[in-house]
Enzyme design. Structure first.
Site, PDB file in Angstrom:
ATOM      1  N   ASP A  11      -6.758   2.250  15.235  1.00  0.00           N
ATOM      2  CA  ASP A  11      -8.073   2.057  14.356  1.00  0.00           C
ATOM      3  C   ASP A  11      -7.443   1.453  13.245  1.00  0.00           C
ATOM      4  O   ASP A  11      -6.431   3.008  13.677  1.00  0.00           O
ATOM      5  CB  ASP A  11      -8.685   2.688  14.790  1.00  0.00           C
ATOM      6  CG  ASP A  11      -9.675   2.772  13.095  1.00  0.00           C
ATOM      7  OD1 ASP A  11     -10.261   1.724  13.143  1.00  0.00           O
ATOM      8  OD2 ASP A  11      -9.985   4.266  12.806  1.00  0.00           O
ATOM      9  N   LEU A  12      -7.835   1.319  11.897  1.00  0.00           N
ATOM     10  CA  LEU A  12      -7.095   1.975  11.038  1.00  0.00           C
ATOM     11  C   LEU A  12      -7.142   3.076  10.120  1.00  0.00           C
ATOM     12  O   LEU A  12      -6.270   4.194   9.745  1.00  0.00           O
ATOM     13  CB  LEU A  12      -6.842   0.577  10.423  1.00  0.00           C
ATOM     14  CG  LEU A  12      -6.293   0.972   8.531  1.00  0.00           C
ATOM     15  CD1 LEU A  12      -4.876   1.113   9.071  1.00  0.00           C
ATOM     16  CD2 LEU A  12      -5.903  -0.517   7.720  1.00  0.00           C
ATOM     17  N   ASP A  13      -8.378   2.419   9.283  1.00  0.00           N
ATOM     18  CA  ASP A  13      -8.807   3.373   8.837  1.00  0.00           C
ATOM     19  C   ASP A  13      -9.740   5.169   9.045  1.00  0.00           C
ATOM     20  O   ASP A  13     -10.294   4.985  10.321  1.00  0.00           O
ATOM     21  CB  ASP A  13     -10.189   3.086   7.951  1.00  0.00           C
ATOM     22  CG  ASP A  13     -10.161   1.900   6.529  1.00  0.00           C
ATOM     23  OD1 ASP A  13      -9.483   1.257   6.407  1.00  0.00           O
ATOM     24  OD2 ASP A  13     -11.236   1.019   6.425  1.00  0.00           O
ATOM     25  N   THR A  19      -7.672   5.634   3.944  1.00  0.00           N
ATOM     26  CA  THR A  19      -8.706   5.323   3.341  1.00  0.00           C
ATOM     27  C   THR A  19     -10.458   5.406   3.868  1.00  0.00           C
ATOM     28  O   THR A  19     -11.240   4.978   3.122  1.00  0.00           O
ATOM     29  CB  THR A  19      -8.555   3.477   3.859  1.00  0.00           C
ATOM     30  OG1 THR A  19      -7.829   3.702   4.796  1.00  0.00           O
ATOM     31  CG2 THR A  19      -7.612   3.033   3.279  1.00  0.00           C
ATOM     32  N   LYS A  47     -18.497   5.024   9.625  1.00  0.00           N
ATOM     33  CA  LYS A  47     -17.216   4.987   9.927  1.00  0.00           C
ATOM     34  C   LYS A  47     -16.977   3.987  11.553  1.00  0.00           C
ATOM     35  O   LYS A  47     -17.889   3.554  11.867  1.00  0.00           O
ATOM     36  CB  LYS A  47     -16.811   6.422  10.409  1.00  0.00           C
ATOM     37  CG  LYS A  47     -16.457   7.189   9.337  1.00  0.00           C
ATOM     38  CD  LYS A  47     -15.021   8.519   9.856  1.00  0.00           C
ATOM     39  CE  LYS A  47     -14.691   8.924   9.091  1.00  0.00           C
ATOM     40  NZ  LYS A  47     -14.270  10.806   8.532  1.00  0.00           N
ATOM     41  N   SER A 118      -9.356  -3.449  13.972  1.00  0.00           N
ATOM     42  CA  SER A 118      -9.654  -2.958  12.281  1.00  0.00           C
ATOM     43  C   SER A 118     -11.160  -3.781  11.512  1.00  0.00           C
ATOM     44  O   SER A 118     -11.269  -4.576  12.270  1.00  0.00           O
ATOM     45  CB  SER A 118      -9.034  -2.504  11.325  1.00  0.00           C
ATOM     46  OG  SER A 118      -9.432  -1.975   9.897  1.00  0.00           O
ATOM     47  N   ALA A 119     -11.954  -3.154  12.012  1.00  0.00           N
ATOM     48  CA  ALA A 119     -13.284  -3.668  11.487  1.00  0.00           C
ATOM     49  C   ALA A 119     -13.193  -3.408   9.887  1.00  0.00           C
ATOM     50  O   ALA A 119     -14.583  -4.717   9.190  1.00  0.00           O
ATOM     51  CB  ALA A 119     -14.637  -2.719  11.590  1.00  0.00           C
ATOM     52  N   LYS A 149     -17.599  -3.599  16.123  1.00  0.00           N
ATOM     53  CA  LYS A 149     -17.451  -2.156  17.265  1.00  0.00           C
ATOM     54  C   LYS A 149     -19.001  -2.028  16.756  1.00  0.00           C
ATOM     55  O   LYS A 149     -19.578  -2.177  15.800  1.00  0.00           O
ATOM     56  CB  LYS A 149     -16.914  -1.123  16.158  1.00  0.00           C
ATOM     57  CG  LYS A 149     -15.023  -2.206  16.176  1.00  0.00           C
ATOM     58  CD  LYS A 149     -14.822  -0.157  15.674  1.00  0.00           C
ATOM     59  CE  LYS A 149     -13.046  -1.005  15.116  1.00  0.00           C
ATOM     60  NZ  LYS A 149     -12.084   0.220  14.911  1.00  0.00           N
ATOM     61  N   GLU A 173      -9.003   5.690  18.320  1.00  0.00           N
ATOM     62  CA  GLU A 173     -10.662   5.739  17.162  1.00  0.00           C
ATOM     63  C   GLU A 173     -10.856   6.940  16.615  1.00  0.00           C
ATOM     64  O   GLU A 173     -10.905   8.024  16.958  1.00  0.00           O
ATOM     65  CB  GLU A 173     -11.231   5.082  17.672  1.00  0.00           C
ATOM     66  CG  GLU A 173     -11.446   3.800  18.052  1.00  0.00           C
ATOM     67  CD  GLU A 173     -12.376   3.198  16.314  1.00  0.00           C
ATOM     68  OE1 GLU A 173     -12.090   3.763  15.562  1.00  0.00           O
ATOM     69  OE2 GLU A 173     -12.008   2.050  15.957  1.00  0.00           O
ATOM     70  N   ASP A 174     -11.223   7.160  14.937  1.00  0.00           N
ATOM     71  CA  ASP A 174     -11.679   8.465  14.425  1.00  0.00           C
ATOM     72  C   ASP A 174     -13.233   8.358  15.042  1.00  0.00           C
ATOM     73  O   ASP A 174     -13.998   8.685  13.575  1.00  0.00           O
ATOM     74  CB  ASP A 174     -11.198   8.418  12.988  1.00  0.00           C
ATOM     75  CG  ASP A 174     -11.932   7.335  11.772  1.00  0.00           C
ATOM     76  OD1 ASP A 174     -11.577   5.998  12.740  1.00  0.00           O
ATOM     77  OD2 ASP A 174     -11.693   7.802  11.087  1.00  0.00           O
TER      78      ASP A 174
END
Ligand code: B16
Ligand code: MG
Length: 227
Positions: A11-13, A19, A47, A118-119, A149, A173-174
């Protein structure tokens, strides 16, 4: 058995870079403008959630519950995005979260593939600013998928682009919705955050600095062997 891992899909953020904090600040500015209470605790629900669904969640916190037209909703979402884009212009490679560069090096050293799920429609821009875009064999953002997601589509699409069976992928993932997506994709889920928040993750680490290839590989091998 450890060699079985064929890809890591991140995942990115909130995982590669923080971010998630900029998303929060941009939504907070919109909420303040509308006189809606918006706490960091409530922000956890946003998130991994798409821009428009995040706005709906934010508006659900309003005391007056007034109706917004589709156009007003578009304008609010657009304004939040512009605020967010101003913030991410300042992103540099120094914003990569602790432990991520070390893990990425280890993954590459072992010839394991790398993907991003990423979303965020701003994912390519952020990856470019971080200097990571060319390191990833597949970058999937929400413009490439039909279902966000917790639907597994974004992770499955990344695995497909990397030509890897999901059973040999590690998802990181977070977000609760993100961990659900990883598990529905049939992947091994590493969650970053509080243990209680992620009862379905295969491995939970409080922060990215705790990410360790050997530990993940051991946990993956043990899950694969049904232990
Ligand atoms: P955008 P991720 C998600 O990214 C964020 O966690 C979420 O807070 C955000 O609303 C969503 O992207 C959409 O982002 O407005 O930039 O398209 O965590 O899946 O990398
Ligand atoms: Mg995230």
């Amino acid at each position: 058995m450890k060699e079985q891992i064929q890809a890591f899909i991140f995942d990115l953020d909130g995982v590669i870079t923080d971010t998630a904090e900029y998303h929060y600040l941009a939504w907070k500015a919109i909420a303040d403008e509308l006189g809606i209470e918006f706490t960091r605790a409530f922000n956890e629900n946003l998130k991994g959630v798409s821009r428009m669904d995040s706005l709906k969640l934010l508006l659900s916190q309003a005391k007056d519950r007034r109706e917004y037209t589709a156009q007003e909703m578009e304008e609010l979402a657009d304004r939040k995005n512009k605020l967010y884009q101003t913030m991410i212009e300042k992103v540099t490679p120094s914003d990569i979260l602790p432990g991520i560069n070390e893990l990425l090096s280890e993954i590459k050293r072992r010839g394991i593939k790398l993907g991003l799920a990423s979303a965020s429609k701003n994912a390519f821009f952020v990856m470019e600013r971080l200097g990571l875009k060319s390191e990833f064999g597949a970058i999937v953002d929400s413009s490439k998928i039909a279902n966000n997601k917790p639907d597994p589509e974004v992770f499955l699409k990344a695995a497909e682009m990397l030509q890897v069976d999901p059973a040999y992928c590690i998802g990181v993932e977070d977000a609760v919705s993100g961990v659900q997506a990883i598990k529905s994709a049939g992947m091994f889920a590493v969650a970053i955050g509080d243990r209680e928040a992620f009862p379905h993750a295969d491995l939970v680490l409080e922060r990215t600095s705790q990410l360790d290839f050997a530990q993940i590989a051991t946990a993956f091998a043990s899950a694969a062997n049904g232990n």
